[in-house]
Design an enzyme around this catalytic site. Structure first.
Site, PDB file in Angstrom:
ATOM      1  N   ARG A   1      92.147  58.834  10.979  1.00  0.00           N
ATOM      2  CA  ARG A   1      91.794  60.263  10.935  1.00  0.00           C
ATOM      3  C   ARG A   1      92.716  60.947   9.941  1.00  0.00           C
ATOM      4  O   ARG A   1      93.808  61.379  10.283  1.00  0.00           O
ATOM      5  CB  ARG A   1      91.945  60.872  12.319  1.00  0.00           C
ATOM      6  CG  ARG A   1      91.640  62.373  12.392  1.00  0.00           C
ATOM      7  CD  ARG A   1      91.774  62.869  13.826  1.00  0.00           C
ATOM      8  NE  ARG A   1      91.530  64.302  13.983  1.00  0.00           N
ATOM      9  CZ  ARG A   1      92.477  65.229  13.840  1.00  0.00           C
ATOM     10  NH1 ARG A   1      93.724  64.895  13.513  1.00  0.00           N
ATOM     11  NH2 ARG A   1      92.191  66.511  14.025  1.00  0.00           N
TER      12      ARG A   1
ATOM     13  N   SER B   1      82.333  63.430  19.641  1.00  0.00           N
ATOM     14  CA  SER B   1      83.163  64.298  20.487  1.00  0.00           C
ATOM     15  C   SER B   1      82.280  65.139  21.409  1.00  0.00           C
ATOM     16  O   SER B   1      81.192  65.559  21.011  1.00  0.00           O
ATOM     17  CB  SER B   1      83.986  65.260  19.616  1.00  0.00           C
ATOM     18  OG  SER B   1      84.766  64.541  18.700  1.00  0.00           O
TER      19      SER B   1
ATOM     20  N   LYS C   1      95.247  69.712  17.216  1.00  0.00           N
ATOM     21  CA  LYS C   1      93.984  70.294  16.739  1.00  0.00           C
ATOM     22  C   LYS C   1      94.055  71.809  16.962  1.00  0.00           C
ATOM     23  O   LYS C   1      93.895  72.279  18.089  1.00  0.00           O
ATOM     24  CB  LYS C   1      92.831  69.687  17.537  1.00  0.00           C
ATOM     25  CG  LYS C   1      91.486  69.689  16.812  1.00  0.00           C
ATOM     26  CD  LYS C   1      90.499  68.813  17.580  1.00  0.00           C
ATOM     27  CE  LYS C   1      89.044  69.147  17.303  1.00  0.00           C
ATOM     28  NZ  LYS C   1      88.586  68.886  15.957  1.00  0.00           N
TER      29      LYS C   1
HETATM   30  C1  LIG Z   1      87.954  64.940  17.630  1.00  0.00           C
HETATM   31  C2  LIG Z   1      88.039  63.743  18.251  1.00  0.00           C
HETATM   32  C3  LIG Z   1      87.668  63.592  19.629  1.00  0.00           C
HETATM   33  N1  LIG Z   1      87.758  62.379  20.229  1.00  0.00           N
HETATM   34  C4  LIG Z   1      88.187  61.313  19.530  1.00  0.00           C
HETATM   35  C5  LIG Z   1      88.277  59.989  20.273  1.00  0.00           C
HETATM   36  F1  LIG Z   1      88.926  60.205  21.444  1.00  0.00           F
HETATM   37  F2  LIG Z   1      88.962  59.107  19.563  1.00  0.00           F
HETATM   38  F3  LIG Z   1      87.067  59.541  20.560  1.00  0.00           F
HETATM   39  N2  LIG Z   1      88.526  61.361  18.244  1.00  0.00           N
HETATM   40  C6  LIG Z   1      88.476  62.527  17.546  1.00  0.00           C
HETATM   41  N3  LIG Z   1      88.792  62.560  16.319  1.00  0.00           N
END
Ligand SMILES: C=C1C=NC(C(F)(F)F)=NC1=N
Length: 211
Positions: free
Chosen positions: A39, A110, A139
């Site tokens: 990411r 998500s 975030k």
């Molecule tokens: C915004 C996100 C929400 N969940 C996940 C994961 F938990 F890895 F599935 N990754 C992300 N980048």
């Protein structure tokens, strides 16, 4: 897929100040992570060739250890690396279009609530990333923190798909996420900012196993 979600490291170069992303990833794998997501996001994120090259190096480390490699958001990068899957948000363009482009690779989506969970599954998600579980610094545009309760609600609605909880999860806070019905936990800061990423991963993996 359920087992693969036990301990999911989500990371990019911006999350690693103390040591290189390669070293953090090697330590996390030694500590027992079961899945990895590249990411590369945020104001100082790498782009273009630098992003591709880092992705390639991290992909190689994962595959040397049999850990699947998921790319966040960037479907072009995922295809260029021939990665194992893609993770997208609800807003990252239509999930159906992404499914068409990636074929039967892993598609993670998500979800913040039950209706988003249902929409993601209708669009072909192989797993759901549900959160935020707790307050998180990672975030900034976070919506309200519902906590593990939202996973209990999704399971209570009869949804049995693979689910990983994410958001502010540190050692000691993973158990309630599993108890609420998640198959595993996804972490960024708890491992990348740890003085000993290997130990941090091992502690989280043991906490998940203990439930
Ligand atoms: C915004 C996100 C929400 N969940 C996940 C994961 F938990 F890895 F599935 N990754 C992300 N980048």
């Amino acid at each position: 897929m359920h087992k693969q979600l036990a301990l999911y490291l989500v990371m990019g170069s911006v999350n690693c100040e103390n040591s290189s992303p390669e070293d953090v990833l090697r330590d996390a794998i030694a500590g027992g992570i079961t899945l990895f997501q590249f990411r590369e996001k945020g104001p100082r994120a790498l782009e273009g060739t630098a992003k591709l090259e880092l992705g390639r190096r991290l992909f190689r480390i994962c595959h040397e250890h049999g850990i699947p490699f998921i790319v966040n958001d960037d479907v072009e990068l995922m295809l260029a690396l021939n990665a194992d899957g893609l993770h997208i948000g609800q807003e990252d363009g239509s999930a159906r279009a992404m499914r068409n482009r990636i074929g039967d690779k892993i598609l993670g989506i998500s979800a913040h609530n039950l209706s988003e969970a249902r929409a993601a599954l209708a669009d072909g998600a192989d797993y759901l990333g549900v959160g935020p579980m707790y307050e998180t610094q990672t975030k900034p545009d976070i919506r309200e923190v519902r906590g593990p309760e939202v996973i209990r609600e999704i399971r209570g609605a009869g949804i049995a798909c693979p689910i990983v909880g994410i958001g502010g999860i540190t050692h000691g806070k993973a158990a309630p996420v599993i108890d609420a019905g998640a198959d595993g936990v996804a972490v960024i800061t708890a491992i990348t900012q740890a003085s000993a990423p290997l130990e941090a991963a091992r502690n989280l993996r043991n906490e998940v196993r203990s439930r």
